[in-house]
Motif scaffolding. Structure first.
Motif, PDB file in Angstrom:
ATOM      1  N   TYR A 177       1.223  -7.032   1.524  1.00  0.00           N
ATOM      2  CA  TYR A 177       2.504  -6.349   1.654  1.00  0.00           C
ATOM      3  C   TYR A 177       2.694  -5.282   0.583  1.00  0.00           C
ATOM      4  O   TYR A 177       3.389  -4.289   0.804  1.00  0.00           O
ATOM      5  CB  TYR A 177       3.650  -7.353   1.628  1.00  0.00           C
ATOM      6  CG  TYR A 177       3.721  -8.182   2.887  1.00  0.00           C
ATOM      7  CD1 TYR A 177       3.913  -7.580   4.123  1.00  0.00           C
ATOM      8  CD2 TYR A 177       3.577  -9.562   2.852  1.00  0.00           C
ATOM      9  CE1 TYR A 177       3.958  -8.323   5.283  1.00  0.00           C
ATOM     10  CE2 TYR A 177       3.623 -10.320   4.006  1.00  0.00           C
ATOM     11  CZ  TYR A 177       3.824  -9.692   5.223  1.00  0.00           C
ATOM     12  OH  TYR A 177       3.854 -10.429   6.378  1.00  0.00           O
ATOM     13  N   GLU A 178       2.092  -5.491  -0.568  1.00  0.00           N
ATOM     14  CA  GLU A 178       2.150  -4.455  -1.610  1.00  0.00           C
ATOM     15  C   GLU A 178       1.336  -3.229  -1.193  1.00  0.00           C
ATOM     16  O   GLU A 178       1.716  -2.091  -1.493  1.00  0.00           O
ATOM     17  CB  GLU A 178       1.609  -5.015  -2.929  1.00  0.00           C
ATOM     18  CG  GLU A 178       1.636  -4.048  -4.094  1.00  0.00           C
ATOM     19  CD  GLU A 178       3.032  -3.678  -4.552  1.00  0.00           C
ATOM     20  OE1 GLU A 178       3.163  -2.694  -5.323  1.00  0.00           O
ATOM     21  OE2 GLU A 178       4.004  -4.346  -4.144  1.00  0.00           O
ATOM     22  N   HIS A 182      14.129  -9.477   0.204  1.00  0.00           N
ATOM     23  CA  HIS A 182      13.004  -8.925  -0.548  1.00  0.00           C
ATOM     24  C   HIS A 182      11.768  -9.820  -0.415  1.00  0.00           C
ATOM     25  O   HIS A 182      11.837 -10.951   0.089  1.00  0.00           O
ATOM     26  CB  HIS A 182      13.381  -8.750  -2.027  1.00  0.00           C
ATOM     27  CG  HIS A 182      14.569  -7.869  -2.230  1.00  0.00           C
ATOM     28  ND1 HIS A 182      14.567  -6.533  -1.900  1.00  0.00           N
ATOM     29  CD2 HIS A 182      15.813  -8.135  -2.728  1.00  0.00           C
ATOM     30  CE1 HIS A 182      15.741  -5.999  -2.194  1.00  0.00           C
ATOM     31  NE2 HIS A 182      16.520  -6.954  -2.684  1.00  0.00           N
ATOM     32  N   ARG A 213       2.937  -0.215   0.650  1.00  0.00           N
ATOM     33  CA  ARG A 213       3.690   0.810  -0.077  1.00  0.00           C
ATOM     34  C   ARG A 213       2.871   2.074  -0.292  1.00  0.00           C
ATOM     35  O   ARG A 213       3.436   3.132  -0.575  1.00  0.00           O
ATOM     36  CB  ARG A 213       4.131   0.264  -1.440  1.00  0.00           C
ATOM     37  CG  ARG A 213       5.118  -0.899  -1.375  1.00  0.00           C
ATOM     38  CD  ARG A 213       5.411  -1.440  -2.751  1.00  0.00           C
ATOM     39  NE  ARG A 213       5.807  -0.381  -3.683  1.00  0.00           N
ATOM     40  CZ  ARG A 213       5.929  -0.547  -4.993  1.00  0.00           C
ATOM     41  NH1 ARG A 213       5.645  -1.724  -5.539  1.00  0.00           N
ATOM     42  NH2 ARG A 213       6.303   0.452  -5.757  1.00  0.00           N
ATOM     43  N   TYR A 214       1.556   1.979  -0.160  1.00  0.00           N
ATOM     44  CA  TYR A 214       0.694   3.102  -0.532  1.00  0.00           C
ATOM     45  C   TYR A 214      -0.122   3.645   0.634  1.00  0.00           C
ATOM     46  O   TYR A 214      -0.550   4.800   0.588  1.00  0.00           O
ATOM     47  CB  TYR A 214      -0.266   2.661  -1.649  1.00  0.00           C
ATOM     48  CG  TYR A 214       0.440   2.093  -2.853  1.00  0.00           C
ATOM     49  CD1 TYR A 214       1.033   2.930  -3.795  1.00  0.00           C
ATOM     50  CD2 TYR A 214       0.531   0.709  -3.054  1.00  0.00           C
ATOM     51  CE1 TYR A 214       1.684   2.409  -4.911  1.00  0.00           C
ATOM     52  CE2 TYR A 214       1.179   0.186  -4.163  1.00  0.00           C
ATOM     53  CZ  TYR A 214       1.751   1.048  -5.078  1.00  0.00           C
ATOM     54  OH  TYR A 214       2.403   0.529  -6.162  1.00  0.00           O
TER      55      TYR A 214
END
Length: 317
Positions: A103-104, A30, A107-108
């Motif tokens: 990196y977040e 993760h 997700r979008y």
């Protein structure tokens, strides 16, 4: 020239990271575990380098004559104040923020769009420098930024994929990663620039590690996960992501300036594309390779111009 090469090599080492991270994610690790092992390795390597540097300084002082030895010894044992250490630690936190928000954002929004947003640091760095120095960028810098932006759009495959559904949150996170990376380039050159690069790098990595431990407690250190394949990924990420760039940026940026460092930092993109094609066997179209070449031209343009000017002057005189 060696300071330009140092910043260029630091930026190129960043280009290796995305491939290593994809491989680590493929093994089921993760975000907190990957980034945590990276910074932990960088922390250990940076402080080993700092201690080795201190040892060399003291040894050099002992080999000097008595009068010079007192001066050299004083320089070798000179310590940073706590205020300076805290300043360097704060300067190291943008690297952690950059990685996390980038990196977040994946997700979008598509990866191609995320890369484009991250590489907006080229003009953001110049804008920050222009505001701080209260002067407009010269025509060569503006031309270079235009070439870099165009090459980045092509290399990321944005022209081939076209427009997709826009996610405001993903756009905001991508731009945040660009801003935080710009701040790192700026702070790495401004924060306690008189200190030795090895000490500056060690304290900057320390600040990043502390922030990450607050956001993601390092449970992998206690559940035995660190002794798995995560250790290999952590070593690679620590060397190429936390250790080498920090040392090289701390060495080169104070001498070449934040605006030029921001431009040279764009070398990360072609390296990332090349590694993805060779290691991950991802398809890279001919148009994307053209974009990579354009980015390389944009990176080299300022130095080619300076070289031509200096050569013309030497011929004239």
């Amino acid at each position: 020239m060696k300071y330009y090469v140092a910043v260029l090599a630091g930026a190129m080492s960043y280009g290796v990271l995305s491939t290593i991270v994809v491989l680590a994610y493929g093994q089921g690790y993760h975000l907190g575990e990957v980034v945590g092992s990276q910074l932990l390795t960088g922390f250990l390597l940076s402080w080993l380098l700092a201690m080795f540097t201190k040892f060399k300084q003291r040894r050099k002082a002992l080999q000097a004559d008595h009068r010079q030895a007192s001066v050299a010894s004083a320089q070798a044992t000179q310590k940073l104040t706590w205020k300076q250490c805290l300043l360097l630690m704060a300067a190291g936190t943008p690297t952690v923020i950059t990685g996390l928000v980038y990196y977040e954002s994946l997700r979008y929004i598509p990866a191609s769009l995320a890369i484009i947003l991250l590489f907006q640091f080229t003009w953001i760095s110049v804008l920050i420098q222009a505001v701080m120095k209260r002067r407009r960028p010269d025509k060569l810098t503006l031309l270079t930024l235009l070439i870099l932006l165009g090459g980045t759009l092509i290399a990321a495959g944005f022209l081939e994929q076209g427009h997709s559904e826009i996610n405001i949150r993903g756009i905001a996170l991508g731009l945040m990663s660009a801003v935080s990376y710009s701040l790192f380039v700026l702070f790495s050159g401004k924060a306690v620039s008189t200190a030795h690069p090895a000490y500056r790098s060690a304290w900057m990595v320390t600040g990043g590690l502390i922030l990450l431990c607050i956001l993601f407690p390092p449970t992998f250190l206690f559940n035995g996960l660190i002794w798995s394949q995560l250790l290999v990924f952590g070593l690679l990420l620590g060397i190429f992501g936390a250790f080498i760039p920090s040392v090289l940026f701390a060495t080169g940026v104070p001498h070449i300036g934040g605006d030029m460092a921001g431009i040279i930092g764009a070398a990360e993109l072609p390296v990332a594309v090349l590694m993805s094609a060779i290691v991950l066997h991802e398809h890279v179209s001919g148009l994307q390779w053209i974009g990579v070449i354009i980015v390389l031209i944009g990176v080299a343009l300022p130095e080619l111009y300076k070289y031509q000017i200096s050569r013309s002057k030497s011929i004239y005189y």
